[in-house]
Scaffold this motif. Structure first.
Motif, PDB file in Angstrom:
ATOM      1  N   SER A  97     -26.191  -1.139 -13.265  1.00  0.00           N
ATOM      2  CA  SER A  97     -26.266  -0.666 -11.885  1.00  0.00           C
ATOM      3  C   SER A  97     -24.948  -0.958 -11.196  1.00  0.00           C
ATOM      4  O   SER A  97     -24.151  -1.777 -11.674  1.00  0.00           O
ATOM      5  CB  SER A  97     -27.416  -1.342 -11.139  1.00  0.00           C
ATOM      6  OG  SER A  97     -27.156  -2.711 -10.944  1.00  0.00           O
ATOM      7  N   GLY A  98     -24.708  -0.281 -10.078  1.00  0.00           N
ATOM      8  CA  GLY A  98     -23.432  -0.464  -9.390  1.00  0.00           C
ATOM      9  C   GLY A  98     -23.566  -0.390  -7.890  1.00  0.00           C
ATOM     10  O   GLY A  98     -24.484   0.256  -7.368  1.00  0.00           O
ATOM     11  N   ASP A  99     -22.657  -1.063  -7.182  1.00  0.00           N
ATOM     12  CA  ASP A  99     -22.677  -1.050  -5.725  1.00  0.00           C
ATOM     13  C   ASP A  99     -22.179   0.286  -5.178  1.00  0.00           C
ATOM     14  O   ASP A  99     -22.782   0.862  -4.278  1.00  0.00           O
ATOM     15  CB  ASP A  99     -21.816  -2.194  -5.186  1.00  0.00           C
ATOM     16  CG  ASP A  99     -22.434  -3.555  -5.485  1.00  0.00           C
ATOM     17  OD1 ASP A  99     -23.651  -3.700  -5.313  1.00  0.00           O
ATOM     18  OD2 ASP A  99     -21.699  -4.461  -5.903  1.00  0.00           O
ATOM     19  N   ILE A 100     -21.053   0.762  -5.713  1.00  0.00           N
ATOM     20  CA  ILE A 100     -20.528   2.078  -5.333  1.00  0.00           C
ATOM     21  C   ILE A 100     -20.024   2.754  -6.596  1.00  0.00           C
ATOM     22  O   ILE A 100     -19.264   2.158  -7.366  1.00  0.00           O
ATOM     23  CB  ILE A 100     -19.358   1.970  -4.326  1.00  0.00           C
ATOM     24  CG1 ILE A 100     -19.793   1.235  -3.051  1.00  0.00           C
ATOM     25  CG2 ILE A 100     -18.821   3.366  -3.979  1.00  0.00           C
ATOM     26  CD1 ILE A 100     -18.636   0.947  -2.092  1.00  0.00           C
ATOM     27  N   MET A 101     -20.454   3.972  -6.835  1.00  0.00           N
ATOM     28  CA  MET A 101     -19.944   4.752  -7.955  1.00  0.00           C
ATOM     29  C   MET A 101     -19.528   6.127  -7.451  1.00  0.00           C
ATOM     30  O   MET A 101     -20.198   6.710  -6.596  1.00  0.00           O
ATOM     31  CB  MET A 101     -21.002   4.919  -9.052  1.00  0.00           C
ATOM     32  CG  MET A 101     -21.423   3.636  -9.734  1.00  0.00           C
ATOM     33  SD  MET A 101     -22.585   3.975 -11.077  1.00  0.00           S
ATOM     34  CE  MET A 101     -23.054   2.305 -11.548  1.00  0.00           C
ATOM     35  N   ILE A 102     -18.430   6.596  -7.978  1.00  0.00           N
ATOM     36  CA  ILE A 102     -17.944   7.929  -7.633  1.00  0.00           C
ATOM     37  C   ILE A 102     -18.022   8.802  -8.880  1.00  0.00           C
ATOM     38  O   ILE A 102     -17.422   8.477  -9.913  1.00  0.00           O
ATOM     39  CB  ILE A 102     -16.500   7.879  -7.105  1.00  0.00           C
ATOM     40  CG1 ILE A 102     -16.417   6.940  -5.888  1.00  0.00           C
ATOM     41  CG2 ILE A 102     -16.011   9.282  -6.743  1.00  0.00           C
ATOM     42  CD1 ILE A 102     -14.994   6.688  -5.414  1.00  0.00           C
ATOM     43  N   PHE A 103     -18.790   9.892  -8.781  1.00  0.00           N
ATOM     44  CA  PHE A 103     -18.980  10.807  -9.902  1.00  0.00           C
ATOM     45  C   PHE A 103     -18.217  12.098  -9.663  1.00  0.00           C
ATOM     46  O   PHE A 103     -18.159  12.604  -8.538  1.00  0.00           O
ATOM     47  CB  PHE A 103     -20.458  11.148 -10.074  1.00  0.00           C
ATOM     48  CG  PHE A 103     -21.314  10.021 -10.568  1.00  0.00           C
ATOM     49  CD1 PHE A 103     -21.578   9.877 -11.929  1.00  0.00           C
ATOM     50  CD2 PHE A 103     -21.867   9.100  -9.688  1.00  0.00           C
ATOM     51  CE1 PHE A 103     -22.376   8.842 -12.390  1.00  0.00           C
ATOM     52  CE2 PHE A 103     -22.668   8.065 -10.140  1.00  0.00           C
ATOM     53  CZ  PHE A 103     -22.926   7.935 -11.495  1.00  0.00           C
ATOM     54  N   ASP A 104     -17.672  12.639 -10.725  1.00  0.00           N
ATOM     55  CA  ASP A 104     -17.058  13.966 -10.698  1.00  0.00           C
ATOM     56  C   ASP A 104     -18.184  14.988 -10.840  1.00  0.00           C
ATOM     57  O   ASP A 104     -19.005  14.907 -11.753  1.00  0.00           O
ATOM     58  CB  ASP A 104     -16.071  14.088 -11.859  1.00  0.00           C
ATOM     59  CG  ASP A 104     -15.217  15.344 -11.779  1.00  0.00           C
ATOM     60  OD1 ASP A 104     -15.754  16.413 -11.408  1.00  0.00           O
ATOM     61  OD2 ASP A 104     -14.025  15.261 -12.113  1.00  0.00           O
ATOM     62  N   LYS A 105     -18.242  15.950  -9.920  1.00  0.00           N
ATOM     63  CA  LYS A 105     -19.312  16.948  -9.953  1.00  0.00           C
ATOM     64  C   LYS A 105     -19.226  17.863 -11.178  1.00  0.00           C
ATOM     65  O   LYS A 105     -20.224  18.496 -11.531  1.00  0.00           O
ATOM     66  CB  LYS A 105     -19.299  17.789  -8.675  1.00  0.00           C
ATOM     67  CG  LYS A 105     -19.776  17.028  -7.444  1.00  0.00           C
ATOM     68  CD  LYS A 105     -19.871  17.934  -6.226  1.00  0.00           C
ATOM     69  CE  LYS A 105     -20.429  17.193  -5.031  1.00  0.00           C
ATOM     70  NZ  LYS A 105     -20.543  18.067  -3.828  1.00  0.00           N
ATOM     71  N   ASP A 106     -18.072  17.910 -11.805  1.00  0.00           N
ATOM     72  CA  ASP A 106     -17.971  18.678 -13.045  1.00  0.00           C
ATOM     73  C   ASP A 106     -18.625  17.943 -14.203  1.00  0.00           C
ATOM     74  O   ASP A 106     -18.907  18.532 -15.250  1.00  0.00           O
ATOM     75  CB  ASP A 106     -16.499  18.946 -13.384  1.00  0.00           C
ATOM     76  CG  ASP A 106     -15.865  19.973 -12.457  1.00  0.00           C
ATOM     77  OD1 ASP A 106     -16.613  20.771 -11.869  1.00  0.00           O
ATOM     78  OD2 ASP A 106     -14.622  19.946 -12.329  1.00  0.00           O
ATOM     79  N   VAL A 107     -18.840  16.633 -14.039  1.00  0.00           N
ATOM     80  CA  VAL A 107     -19.503  15.817 -15.058  1.00  0.00           C
ATOM     81  C   VAL A 107     -20.973  15.614 -14.705  1.00  0.00           C
ATOM     82  O   VAL A 107     -21.867  15.856 -15.510  1.00  0.00           O
ATOM     83  CB  VAL A 107     -18.790  14.452 -15.211  1.00  0.00           C
ATOM     84  CG1 VAL A 107     -19.514  13.578 -16.234  1.00  0.00           C
ATOM     85  CG2 VAL A 107     -17.333  14.651 -15.619  1.00  0.00           C
ATOM     86  N   LEU A 108     -21.224  15.181 -13.475  1.00  0.00           N
ATOM     87  CA  LEU A 108     -22.597  15.031 -12.993  1.00  0.00           C
ATOM     88  C   LEU A 108     -23.009  16.352 -12.348  1.00  0.00           C
ATOM     89  O   LEU A 108     -23.030  16.507 -11.132  1.00  0.00           O
ATOM     90  CB  LEU A 108     -22.707  13.877 -11.998  1.00  0.00           C
ATOM     91  CG  LEU A 108     -24.113  13.571 -11.463  1.00  0.00           C
ATOM     92  CD1 LEU A 108     -25.069  13.209 -12.584  1.00  0.00           C
ATOM     93  CD2 LEU A 108     -24.071  12.458 -10.421  1.00  0.00           C
ATOM     94  N   THR A 109     -23.319  17.314 -13.187  1.00  0.00           N
ATOM     95  CA  THR A 109     -23.706  18.642 -12.714  1.00  0.00           C
ATOM     96  C   THR A 109     -25.163  18.624 -12.243  1.00  0.00           C
ATOM     97  O   THR A 109     -25.922  17.708 -12.558  1.00  0.00           O
ATOM     98  CB  THR A 109     -23.534  19.678 -13.838  1.00  0.00           C
ATOM     99  OG1 THR A 109     -24.207  19.196 -15.017  1.00  0.00           O
ATOM    100  CG2 THR A 109     -22.058  19.869 -14.162  1.00  0.00           C
TER     101      THR A 109
END
Length: 208
Positions: A97-109
């Motif tokens: 788990s994480g406090d803040i995560m930034i995902f790329d929308k091309d990866v987390l579609t």
């Protein structure tokens, strides 16, 4: 470096896992459950589960500061910001788990968004302190193995802000891990930076 490349383990005082409810499990690393800080107090009935679920006011103050920088500056068409103990399912033996995560929308579609932990990697993972009871690993050992897991899963960068030493550790792919005093400007991504120490000092916090 704040952590060695060989995570050290410590011997915990034994409590039968069958007597510990799943809600007290914060993460699972290599099949080993890591329990929420304070879980023994819950088992001893001196605290409730709700008492140990949240973070400290200093931690959420720092999280609020970082999110306050990210939301107006980040490309929201390109990235998703996840908070609230966002979960990652790396494989059947590893849930983080994480406090803040930034995902790329091309990866987390959109087709990968469901009611379960994310099965794809974040681009950036930001941690503020440790939320687990240190029984299986030392502090440095836990930071090391969690960081290695995140980078191995595909994260570009892992950033740890640690309130007691007032430090920040940055680990990136194919680069030496670095540790600074937290009053340095730290780039999160795409030229977006934060300075936790300066922010706390400017706000008059005794923890600056």
């Amino acid at each position: 470096m704040i952590a060695s490349s060989n995570p050290q383990k410590v011997l915990p005082r034994k409590i039968s896992a069958k007597n510990i409810p799943d809600v007290l499990i914060h993460e699972i690393i290599d099949g080993i459950p890591l329990y929420r800080r304070g879980y023994r107090d819950v088992l001893a009935k001196t605290k409730t589960v709700e008492d140990i679920m949240g973070c400290s006011s200093l931690q959420f103050f720092i999280i609020d500061y970082i999110l306050g920088i990210l939301y107006p500056s980040i490309n929201r068409q390109k990235y998703i910001i996840a908070t609230n103990e966002a979960g990652l399912h790396l494989d059947k033996r590893n849930n983080l788990s994480g406090d803040i995560m930034i995902f790329d929308k091309d990866v987390l579609t959109i087709d990968k968004i469901d009611t379960h932990y994310s099965k794809v990697h974040p681009k950036i993972s930001i941690e503020i302190d440790l939320d687990v009871e240190l029984e299986t690993f030392t502090e440095n050992g836990y930071i090391t193995i969690k960081t290695q897991k995140l980078l191995g899963f595909g994260a570009d960068k892992v950033i740890w802000f640690l309130t007691k030493p007032k430090s920040v550790m940055i680990a990136a792919k194919d680069a030496e891990w670095q540790t600074f005093s937290w009053d340095h400007d730290i780039e999160v991504l795409d030229g977006i930076s934060c300075n936790v120490g300066k922010y706390l000092k400017d706000k008059g916090s005794e923890f600056a």
